[in-house]
Design a protein around this motif. Sequence first.
Motif, short mmCIF file in Angstrom:
data_model
loop_
_atom_site.label_atom_id
_atom_site.label_comp_id
_atom_site.label_asym_id
_atom_site.label_seq_id
_atom_site.Cartn_x
_atom_site.Cartn_y
_atom_site.Cartn_z
N GLY A 5 42.20 -12.40 -28.89
CA GLY A 5 41.18 -13.12 -29.76
C GLY A 5 39.86 -13.40 -28.95
N PHE A 6 39.56 -12.53 -28.07
CA PHE A 6 38.51 -12.64 -27.08
C PHE A 6 37.12 -12.73 -27.87
CE2 PHE A 6 38.98 -11.70 -22.27
CZ PHE A 6 40.21 -12.55 -22.42
N CYS A 7 37.01 -12.29 -29.02
CA CYS A 7 36.06 -12.31 -29.75
C CYS A 7 35.42 -13.88 -30.04
CB CYS A 7 35.97 -11.69 -31.16
SG CYS A 7 37.39 -12.02 -32.09
N LEU A 8 36.58 -14.75 -30.22
CA LEU A 8 36.34 -16.17 -30.43
C LEU A 8 36.07 -16.84 -29.20
CD1 LEU A 8 38.92 -16.48 -33.27
CD2 LEU A 8 36.46 -16.45 -33.53
N TRP A 9 36.88 -16.49 -28.05
CA TRP A 9 36.68 -17.01 -26.78
C TRP A 9 35.05 -16.78 -26.39
CZ3 TRP A 9 39.48 -20.81 -25.54
CH2 TRP A 9 40.77 -20.89 -25.89
N LYS A 10 34.47 -15.52 -26.50
CA LYS A 10 33.05 -15.29 -25.98
C LYS A 10 32.38 -16.27 -26.68
CE LYS A 10 29.95 -11.45 -26.01
NZ LYS A 10 28.93 -12.48 -26.81
N VAL A 11 32.61 -16.60 -28.11
CA VAL A 11 31.81 -17.63 -28.62
C VAL A 11 31.86 -18.90 -27.78
CG1 VAL A 11 31.21 -18.97 -30.94
CG2 VAL A 11 32.06 -16.43 -31.11
N VAL A 12 32.95 -19.53 -27.56
CA VAL A 12 32.95 -20.61 -26.82
C VAL A 12 32.21 -20.60 -25.45
CG1 VAL A 12 34.69 -22.27 -25.77
CG2 VAL A 12 35.32 -21.07 -27.92
N CYS A 13 32.30 -19.43 -24.71
CA CYS A 13 31.59 -19.29 -23.57
C CYS A 13 30.30 -19.31 -23.65
CB CYS A 13 32.27 -17.85 -22.76
SG CYS A 13 33.93 -17.99 -22.29
N ALA A 59 39.30 -5.42 -25.20
CA ALA A 59 38.77 -4.72 -24.26
C ALA A 59 37.25 -4.49 -24.32
CB ALA A 59 39.54 -3.56 -23.87
N ARG A 60 37.01 -4.02 -25.52
CA ARG A 60 35.60 -3.93 -25.93
C ARG A 60 34.80 -5.19 -25.76
NH1 ARG A 60 34.22 0.95 -27.66
NH2 ARG A 60 35.84 2.48 -28.58
N VAL A 61 35.37 -6.30 -26.35
CA VAL A 61 34.76 -7.52 -26.46
C VAL A 61 34.46 -8.01 -24.78
CG1 VAL A 61 34.89 -10.06 -27.16
CG2 VAL A 61 35.38 -8.20 -28.72
N ALA A 62 35.39 -7.97 -24.01
CA ALA A 62 35.42 -8.35 -22.52
C ALA A 62 34.30 -7.56 -22.14
CB ALA A 62 36.65 -8.22 -22.03
N ALA A 63 33.97 -6.06 -22.22
CA ALA A 63 33.29 -5.43 -21.54
C ALA A 63 31.89 -5.83 -22.07
CB ALA A 63 33.56 -3.84 -21.74
N SER A 64 31.58 -6.04 -23.48
CA SER A 64 29.99 -6.34 -23.77
C SER A 64 30.01 -7.76 -23.21
CB SER A 64 30.42 -6.37 -25.37
OG SER A 64 31.26 -7.31 -25.75
#
Length: 501
Positions: A37-45, A323-328
């Motif tokens: 769920g990195f897409c949501l964790w990215k929002v938090v960051c 992996a794509r979300v983490a890279a972006s």
Amino acid sequence: LDETGELAKNIGERACIMALGVEVFGLEVHREQREWGFCLWKVVCDRSGGCAPLLVDVGGISEGEWRNEVLARCPWNGPIAFGGTLRIRTSPVICFDRTPEENDIIDPVSDYSTSLGITGPCTSDPDDLNLIHFGTCHPHSTICADWELLADLEEETVVVMQFVFSYTVVSKSGKTRRRVRVLTADMKVATDMEEFTNSLDVEALGLVLYRRLLSKSLIIGLIETRILATEWLLSLLIATYKSALNYHDRLSRRTLDHLPTSQHPFFFPNERLLNMRGKFNERGVLLAQGHDKIAQLPLTVFSMLQSDPLRMSCGTYSPRYDARVAASANASNMTASTLSKALMPRMELWCDGSFLGECERKRVELDDTVREMEVGGSGGNKEDELIKPLVVVVDCPREIICFWYRRDGVQYSEDEDTAMTVSEDLQRRVTNASKAYRVPPPVRFYKKGREIDRDGIQSWSRVEDAMVDDSLMLVNDGLQNFEQWCTHIVLYLKEELSCID
């Protein structure tokens, strides 16, 4: 997903109000296909001002690299500010463009990828559209926003922007101090397309374009985003050529009428227009290689489409969504210069501790450049004199490489078992390059040519990874390198410009 996305946004915004930056690490200990769920964790960051969620393969990262990633996020290790507030004042003719995207959303998370139209590690104030908050920020934090023109600008108009940034820092003694920085800048309105394009900051333009493409990929999908990037490049190249043609015609008419002319210092019509003898062939003219600022953009766009977030799955490359979300997320947390080197690594040639110059990111051109420098006196001065091997330096955020380049069939003054001499200038260059990044990358010295490193990877393969011009991209079910991709671009440009005399 809407409820979860709203929760992630609220957590990030609450942390921002409390002057906290949220950092997320995803530790992979096996290869099982699962989503974090990195897409949501990215929002938090993003909303809190954190760096970005990081996906770490525990078995593929060294202790030193892992330590650097953690230390870069520690408030006592680097210049990190807390509770930042940025107020932006502008002339009445422009303002922030807060218009939401009107498209069929493929990924619902795209609703939370921006904060009222602004991308980056920040939270926009809902009550004051000119106020932006940062829970934490560091010298590498960047934000992007679109501007809306409220009135037609005249040539004499000067647009003024003022940035007031207040933030809290913690001294080594543990005391906190509130500081304020003020920047006021005025921007002249361009009188024509030539003046506008010559004023571009290519690295900043690349950063804005890449952010837009990453955001668009969530809204219209990966395939459509890649098409959009190509169409953007085509429209820019067409506009650049038409601008050169119109500008040259205008100068010619003024010359025939015996009127005073004031030509831009970087405008050379024989390098910008077809049917005029210059140093560029038809292909180079159409790709705007005669324009100092636009010339780099074709390779920039090609490199963006080859980056991990926007690259099409092909063969062994089939990354998970996380992996794509983490890279972006990692790419969107870079400064303009860092992103430029991440997409197109800088390659330099050194000999005897002296810098010789930058080199092409192509195998054939690199080999030719090395041969010319060796024969021309950089490596050896006489035919019977043994040649000194040159050192190729690769500078990018992932790693910094010093590679002893030895061409096949050439007798060098030092055999492969001789250790490469690292001069003070070269060591200083590598050290300064490492310090320029938010996370210092690993530095690798390959002193015996094509050796196998401790990770079991051949040293030359690491250098080849930096040669983006030779990399292959999936286009219409076929693989194309940069030259082949540009061939299709040129054919389209010739067709579009065929009606222009």
